[in-house]
Design a protein around this motif. Structure first.
Motif: not given
Length: 423
Positions: A24-27, A86-87, A106-109, A120-123
């Motif tokens: 997963e993309g992590i930002i 998210m969303g 997207i999941s947020l933590s 942290m956004a898991f994309i």
């Protein structure tokens, strides 16, 4: 290690290795929305080179039409951070460096580093899933309607649940008028926090399995459609419907609990004809039973009618019968009996299922409790707690007997006329 600086935000070697290799993309962004670190998968998803994402604003990764609104959403999350998707109920779209858009999930933590909040956004790129869903929509018009109705119900019930929790919190704050009221308010607040924590835990666990089933079945339907295998398509459509029913049941449990917590459940006195009432329940619930299961009805009422709240009584019996089905094998009957008991009418629901261990029986009406032998059977642990509270509203009682491995009998005693009962 690529775009993860040595001695920076991520210093543990093992954790950095995991961060680098995630599928997963992590930002990670600071409270101003500036990207402080991103893993290689995030750079790949958005089409950037190594370390090129660092220093950009998070809104740079959104289409222009979403940027203004997203600043507000980001500010709201920073002021009240908690792990979430998210969303929910909406299509999310991200922007690559080359200007092309793609659908994402997207999941947020969040975490804190040296006292600073980092989000942290898991994309995940869900382009393939979207293509699969589009193909399914083109080939299954009936499923399109069903999915649209489900999405609307989920949005409405999620909104109603959030409104219920916020309203309960407001009521807690308003009750702080005296020392005793403060004590009660603090206790109520503790219970609400526990409810939220339990909800997040149960929702993340109980939603994962049916949602995974929906996704895998949707993908397989597309394959079977290309091969012209209608029988297998029908099988997976049924799996999707079953998973949807599981999700709906979970949401109904939380909505019912919210109404009971607020005292918004009023008893409506109306005439009910027990035999016809049970026949209607049998017809309605037949589609929820396991293969070969059926109801055995035995109505021995001397009186032909009772005065009660039909909706509440239906919810009570529906819950007990559903539990009997879930914890019984296929082809096992479920016995439903109604009979006079002085000024009460007794409704009995008996199964030949796995039974309840003796050490668990004293906790069966506790909120979120599940018996130790429940295994992989899905459930929130709220059903019997809600049933008990419904029965209290009707001024009735509930009891049960159970033998481990042999079955369980629940007995619900309801006044023949709720009008005659003291309020």
């Amino acid at each position: 290690m690529g775009n993860i600086p040595e001695g920076g935000l991520i210093t543990n070697e093992a954790f950095r290795e995991i961060f680098q290799s995630m599928s997963e993309g992590i930002i990670m962004v600071d409270t101003r929305g500036r990207i402080v670190v991103a893993n290689p998968m995030a750079e790949q998803l958005f089409g950037y080179g190594t370390d090129a994402l660092t220093g950009l604003m998070l809104e740079d990764l959104l289409p222009q039409r979403y940027r203004g609104g997203h600043v507000h959403f980001r500010s709201a999350f920073n002021s009240n951070p908690f792990p979430r998707r998210m969303g929910v109920g909406r299509d999310l779209t991200a922007l690559r460096q080359d200007g092309s858009e793609f659908p994402v999930e997207i999941s947020l933590s969040f975490t804190k580093v040296k006292g600073e909040l980092l989000v942290m956004a898991f994309i995940s790129d869900i382009s393939l899933r979207k293509k699969t869903e589009d193909a399914l929509k083109r080939s299954e018009e009936q499923l399109i309607v069903y999915a649209a109705e489900l999405e609307k119900k989920v949005e409405m019930r999620t909104e109603a649940l959030n409104h219920t929790i916020l309203k309960l919190e407001d009521e807690v704050n308003e009750r702080k008028k005296a020392e005793e009221e403060v004590r009660k308010s603090l206790e109520k607040e503790r219970e609400l926090n526990e409810l939220k924590t339990k909800f997040v835990s149960i929702a993340s666990h109980e939603f994962r399995t049916p949602l995974s089933t929906v996704l895998s079945s949707a993908s397989l339907i597309d394959q079977y459609n290309d091969r012209g295998e209608p029988d297998k398509i029908h099988k997976h459509v049924q799996r999707i419907k079953s998973s949807v029913n599981q999700l709906t049941g979970i949401l109904n449990d939380f909505l019912s609990l919210g109404k009971l917590e607020e005292g918004r459940e009023d008893v409506v006195h109306e005439v009910i004809y027990p035999k016809e009432f049970l026949d209607e329940i049998e017809e309605e619930i037949s589609g929820f039973l396991k293969e070969g299961q059926h109801l055995v009805l035995d109505c021995r009422m001397e009186a032909s009618e009772i005065v009660c709240d039909a909706r509440i009584l239906r919810n009570i019996l529906f819950n007990l019968i559903t539990n009997a089905s879930k914890y019984s094998d296929v082809n096992k009957p479920i016995y439903i009996t109604c009979m006079n008991n002085g000024p009460f009418v007794n409704f009995e629901v008996r199964d030949e299922g796995i039974g309840i261990p003796l050490e668990d029986q004293k906790h069966m009406f506790d909120r979120f409790f599940r018996a130790s032998n429940a295994g992989n059977v899905q459930g929130t642990g709220l059903g019997l707690n809600i049933v008990k509270r419904y029965i209290d509203l009707l001024k009735g009682t509930i009891s049960f007997t159970s033998e481990y491995g042999k079955g369980t009998r629940f007995i619900v005693a309801i006044p023949i006329s709720t009008n005659d009962q003291p309020k």
